[in-house]
Design an enzyme around this catalytic site. Structure first.
Site, short mmCIF file in Angstrom:
data_model
loop_
_atom_site.label_atom_id
_atom_site.label_comp_id
_atom_site.label_asym_id
_atom_site.label_seq_id
_atom_site.Cartn_x
_atom_site.Cartn_y
_atom_site.Cartn_z
N GLU A 1 60.24 0.95 -25.09
CA GLU A 1 59.14 1.82 -25.54
C GLU A 1 58.67 1.58 -26.97
O GLU A 1 58.55 2.52 -27.76
CB GLU A 1 59.54 3.30 -25.31
CG GLU A 1 59.80 3.56 -23.83
CD GLU A 1 60.33 4.96 -23.51
OE1 GLU A 1 60.54 5.74 -24.44
OE2 GLU A 1 60.53 5.23 -22.31
N GLU B 1 60.52 1.46 -13.47
CA GLU B 1 61.06 2.83 -13.38
C GLU B 1 60.11 3.69 -12.56
O GLU B 1 59.82 4.83 -12.92
CB GLU B 1 61.20 3.45 -14.78
CG GLU B 1 62.02 2.62 -15.73
CD GLU B 1 62.22 3.27 -17.11
OE1 GLU B 1 61.87 4.45 -17.27
OE2 GLU B 1 62.71 2.56 -18.01
#
Ligand code: NAG
Ligand code: NAG
Ligand code: NAG
Ligand code: NAG
Length: 933
Positions: A710, A811
């Site tokens: 991220e 994910e």
């Protein structure tokens, strides 16, 4: 029931071997065995002594006295069945009656049918109700109305209903109650048994309807409302705390008012509250899945003369939570004429009871009702008609500001100079639309960030449809650089994001997003907002329309065929080959080798059912938390590699490939306190230790690493150690384990809703890393999406594709409380991903309820039942397996086209039947394989 029950034989000191033979576990008594068998059979009455053959044994009185008789009233009343019946007498309250404890005999999530033969004594007629009192494990009590019927003293009547417990009950008692004090309840028998069909997703109405709502036939012709035109008086209807009667022909009270259809209509009178009206229990007739459409003719009389609202509502009763009310439809009526009330609804989960109400006018007004209909909105109300239809009024601004109003005190005006075409993503899904006019709205005098052009769209939105949003936006010259601009929805005073972009002053910026309502709101406005006060905001071509997901699936199937399948030529050689032409061949794919993975947790691998589903349906794994730095080194120098080791071992044992998630995580909140508190120097050393510790231990074991999770959403390491630290992590990771592919991994990249993580920004970040010598080997798109729209996801993939790197969904999870909607969302994502040539793997972020990070995203519930979304996943996996049947041609070949993976081939020559297997690798050119016979 626990997830797993393990029986152990153990005990001798270590070093002493333990020899075991003949292990038997059986029920300790015959009675218990019968008990449990009853449970399995399901068709057995769980009420003990149901016909009072055994007197009042097993029954108890609820605030009154109970007796058993074989006749009553000088022999006038005798049992309908058997020899006995019971009476509940000396009743002082309507809730007094006869009851039986059924706790421990009813299982949650199963439907039970209740049938009671009842009668009253001491009054001509009164309602008798079957009610269930339950107490949940946390002590909360609830009364569930199962059935209610007008009983008389003249004859026995049969009371029938169903119930279903969503949660685990620690106490459950069923009882019969209802008539006013002084009236006796007579009970001939009570039966409670498992309902033939589950009330849940497989009730008869929706069997065969799954995912096929629009094409189902027949069901939509049946009106769910009984006695809809009042031809049988008020039969099947109940009055909700008011009076009512049915008028046949013309009422003397309401001169000139006649029924709309048939002869009769109902008059509801003596209303003292707006919510008082007419109701009908429709529990057993509706199910989760379809959309229902509702209509009724209504009018009012009496009271004030101004028009009054009439509302259709559903009351949903649940065991575990307070009842909820669903707004279905509304109309304004006056006394001059009948008005048609229309609406629709959709159930997200099956309540224990569903009651349909018509109510609404102010107290004092009578409510007149006729011809009430509730239908499956099958073919006639197909949402297909709505797909691609823009619901924004005057989008192209040909009619000036008509339909638009300023939100807040800003000023709107119309100017020229905007694009003449729609943003590309919307053009793909909106085949018919008017060209744009080149005009745009300018919002000036903005004093709050939320100010901008707005439009109310309340009545135009349909539940559960996915709306795509597209517009051009731009900010005025007052801005000091790119500004956040957001298409927002105000849904009953809640803000919902419908797309966001960093908009500039020098050009028109495309904004796109999606939106959906799951509950009927009372007000929805769409507006454009975002730049700071004082900055002008320009908007052109705002469109909002429901997307036809199924239509896109057809395109994706073609694309998938091109991208994922390969031509295969099987050449047959060997002793038998001279006489092979004409011989029959059957090719069956047994495995698709495309990576389909899931997140797993340490405790999951001990759950047999989880493991079974996982191994059947996935070939890759990623660990939820166990490899993260904070899990491995929660305190400096104290390492815990045990969980990750065991999970890795599990994967290796079962031939599952693994992604290493993640070495670092750039978002400050996720970093353990000791790391956060390090100074620059010590932080650098800790980073080096982490890299060395993890990558040397697992060298060659994880096929991928998410190096620094991220980086579009955090900057902890970069802020402390400078820009090069990110590339440094990649460079070092590569040195330590050159076999691993190194990924960037981020969220909100694919859905247009986050201006911090657009595909363009992601591409730029990867280019920067590469420039600094980072060997970025793959692009991870997390894929925690909501209401996905195919063309938006695809456009993002196309933008990322230019880097030539493999893209993985790492994910993936979709959230929708309705399983059918969730199944559709998942299908959108899986089809887009599998059809896109750059996508090389899809990993779900779990599938098992209670082990998901987002609620409403699981595919298998905690008890192991595969829900609609899980079924959809399995159906797609099945679709992506190739099979071929035929005969060997005169060249001794058999040709077919199939997905990559492992195949079985069965060849039947006149002399023998032989079978062998072969593997199809990924590739562009036809694959020629020699099969030796
Ligand atoms: C039902 O009644 C019989 C007779 O009194 C008794 O033996 C039995 O224990 C009762 N069963 C339950 C579950 O109460
Ligand atoms: C019968 O019930 C009604 C209410 O449903 C009540 O008004 C009436 O008094 C009752 N009659 C007797 C005899 O109890
Ligand atoms: C709106 O802004 C303009 C300048 O952009 C200014 O001339 C005008 O007075 C403002 N109007 C109001 C009502 O504040
Ligand atoms: C289990 O995995 C999920 C992802 O499916 C993760 O979000 C969650 O935190 C994990 N739970 C535990 C207890 O490790």
């Amino acid at each position: 029931m626990p997830n797993r029950v393990v029986f152990y034989l153990e005990g001798p000191p270590s070093g002493v071997d333990l020899l075991i033979d003949s292990v038997i576990i059986s029920c300790s008594s015959l009675e218990q065995f019968k008990e449990s068998k009853r449970f399995i059979d399901g068709d057995v009455n769980i009420i003990l002594n149901p016909c009072f053959e055994d007197g009042v044994n097993n029954w108890s009185a609820r605030g009154c006295k109970i007796f058993v008789h074989n006749s009553l009233g000088d022999g006038k009343i005798t049992p309908l069945y058997g020899r006995f019946f019971a009476s509940a007498t000396d009743r002082k309250q309507s809730w007094n009656g006869i009851q039986q404890d059924i706790c421990g005999k009813v299982k949650r999530k199963l439907a039970y049918e209740v049938t009671a033969v009842v009668r009253i004594f001491g009054n001509a007629s009164a309602n008798v109700c079957a009610t269930l009192w339950v107490q949940s494990q946390n002590g909360r009590e609830q009364y569930i109305g199962i059935a209610s019927l007008r009983a008389s003293d003249k004859e026995w009547v049969t009371l029938q209903g169903k119930f279903l417990l969503n949660g685990i009950a620690s106490k459950a008692v069923i009882y019969l109650e209802g008539p006013p004090m002084g009236t006796d309840i007579l009970v001939n028998s009570l039966v409670v048994k498992r309902a033939k069909k589950l009330l849940r997703s497989s009730s008869p109405d929706i069997e065969g309807l799954k995912g096929e709502m629009v094409h189902s036939r027949g069901i939509h012709d049946i009106n769910i409302i009984s006695n809809h035109d009042f031809s049988s008086g008020l039969l099947s209807w109940s009055l909700n705390s008011c009076d009512g009667y049915v008028v046949s022909g013309e009422s003397s009270l309401y001169k000139g008012v006649t029924a709309v259809t048939g002869m009769n209509y109902a008059i509801i009178t003596n209303r003292t509250e707006a919510w008082q009206g007419l109701e009908q229990d429709i529990t057993s007739k509706i199910s989760v899945g379809p959309t229902y459409s509702v209509s009724a003719y209504v009018r009012t009389c009496g009271g004030q003369n101004e028009p009054a609202p009439v509302i259709a509502t559903l009351k949903l009763e649940y065991l575990d939570s307070p009842p909820s009310f669903v707004f279905v439809g509304r109309t304004l009526v006056s006394k001059e004429q009948w008005e048609k009330l229309e609406g629709s609804f959709f159930l997200e989960s099956m309540p224990t009871r569903v009651v349909f109400f018509i109510e609404g006018p102010p107290p004092g007004k009578d409510l007149l009702i006729d011809s009430v209909k509730v239908f499956h909105s099958g073919l006639r109300h197909s949402p297909k008609m709505l797909y691609g239809v823009n619901i924004i009024d005057n989008s192209n601004l040909n009619q000036g500001l008509k339909g638009w109003s300023p939100l807040g005190s800003c000023t709107l005006s119309i100017c020229d100079g905007a694009p003449y075409v729609l943003p590309a993503v919307a053009r793909d899904s909106l085949s018919h639309h008017e060209p744009l006019s080149g005009r745009h709205i300018v919002a000036t005098n903005r004093t709050e960030i939320w100010m901008g052009p707005s439009q109310t769209v309340t009545g135009k939105l349909k539940l559960h449809l996915t709306y795509q949003i597209a517009a051009w936006v731009r900010v005025g010259s007052g801005a000091s650089g790119p500004q956040n601009v957001n298409v927002a929805l105000g849904v009953d005073d809640q803000w919902v994001n419908g797309g966001q972009v960093q908009a500039t002053n020098d050009r028109w910026n495309e904004v796109s997003g999606s939106f959906r309502i799951e509950k009927q709101p009372s007000k929805v406005i769409v507006y454009v907002q975002g730049p700071p006060p004082g900055v002008d905001l320009m908007v052109a071509g705002l469109h909002m329309f429901p997307v036809d997901r199924k239509a896109r699936f057809e395109l994706l199937k073609e694309k998938t065929d091109k991208v994922r399948k390969r031509d295969i030529v099987l050449k047959f050689r060997g002793k038998e080959s001279s006489n092979v032409p004409g011989v029959s061949v059957k090719v069956t794919q047994v495995k698709n080798s495309f990576p389909f993975g899931s997140c797993i947790n340490r405790s999951n691998i001990e759950n047999e059912e989880f493991v079974d589903f996982f191994l059947r349906n996935f070939n890759w794994a990623v660990f939820g938390n166990e490899l993260k730095w904070y899990a491995i080194e929660p305190e400096q120098g104290k390492y815990n590699y045990k969980d990750a080791d065991e999970m890795l071992d599990f994967c290796k044992r079962h031939g599952i490939e693994t992604r290493g998630h993640c070495i670092f995580w750039e978002v400050e909140d996720t970093i353990q306190p000791w790391v956060r508190s390090l100074n620059q120097n010590d932080l650098m050393i800790a980073i080096q230790n982490r890299l060395r510790g993890l990558l040397s231990r697992y060298k060659g074991k994880f096929r991928h690493y998410d190096v620094n999770n991220e980086m579009l959403h955090g900057s902890f390491y970069q802020d402390r150690l400078g820009k090069d630290i990110r590339a440094y992590m990649f460079r070092e990771a590569h040195k330590m384990d050159p076999s691993a592919t190194l990924f960037v991994n981020d969220y909100n990249v694919e859905d247009g809703c986050d201006s911090k993580s657009t595909p363009e920004m992601y591409v730029q970040q990867i280019l920067d890393l590469q420039e600094r010598g980072a060997l970025v080997g793959g692009i991870g798109i997390q894929g925690h999406v909501s209401n996905p729209v195919g063309p938006i996801v695809c456009a993002a993939l196309d933008k990322l594709e230019i880097l030539g790197l493999p893209i993985w969904f790492t994910e993936l999870d979709v959230v929708a409380s309705n399983e059918h909607v969730r199944a559709d969302d998942l299908e959108v994502m899986l089809r887009e991903a599998y059809a896109h040539p750059s996508v090389e793997g899809i990993v779900l972020w779990g599938f098992w309820e209670l082990f998901m990070c987002r609620e409403g995203s699981h595919l298998v519930d905690a008890e192991g039942d595969i829900n609609e979304a899980g079924q959809r996943y399995l159906a797609l996996r099945k679709e992506w397996m190739s099979h071929a049947d035929g005969h060997i041609n005169t060249d001794g070949e058999f040709r077919f086209r199939g997905y990559q993976g492992t195949y079985n081939i069965e060849v039947t020559t006149p002399r023998k039947k032989s079978s062998q297997s072969f593997v199809v690798e990924k590739g562009e050119t036809p694959l020629v394989l020699t099969i030796n016979l």
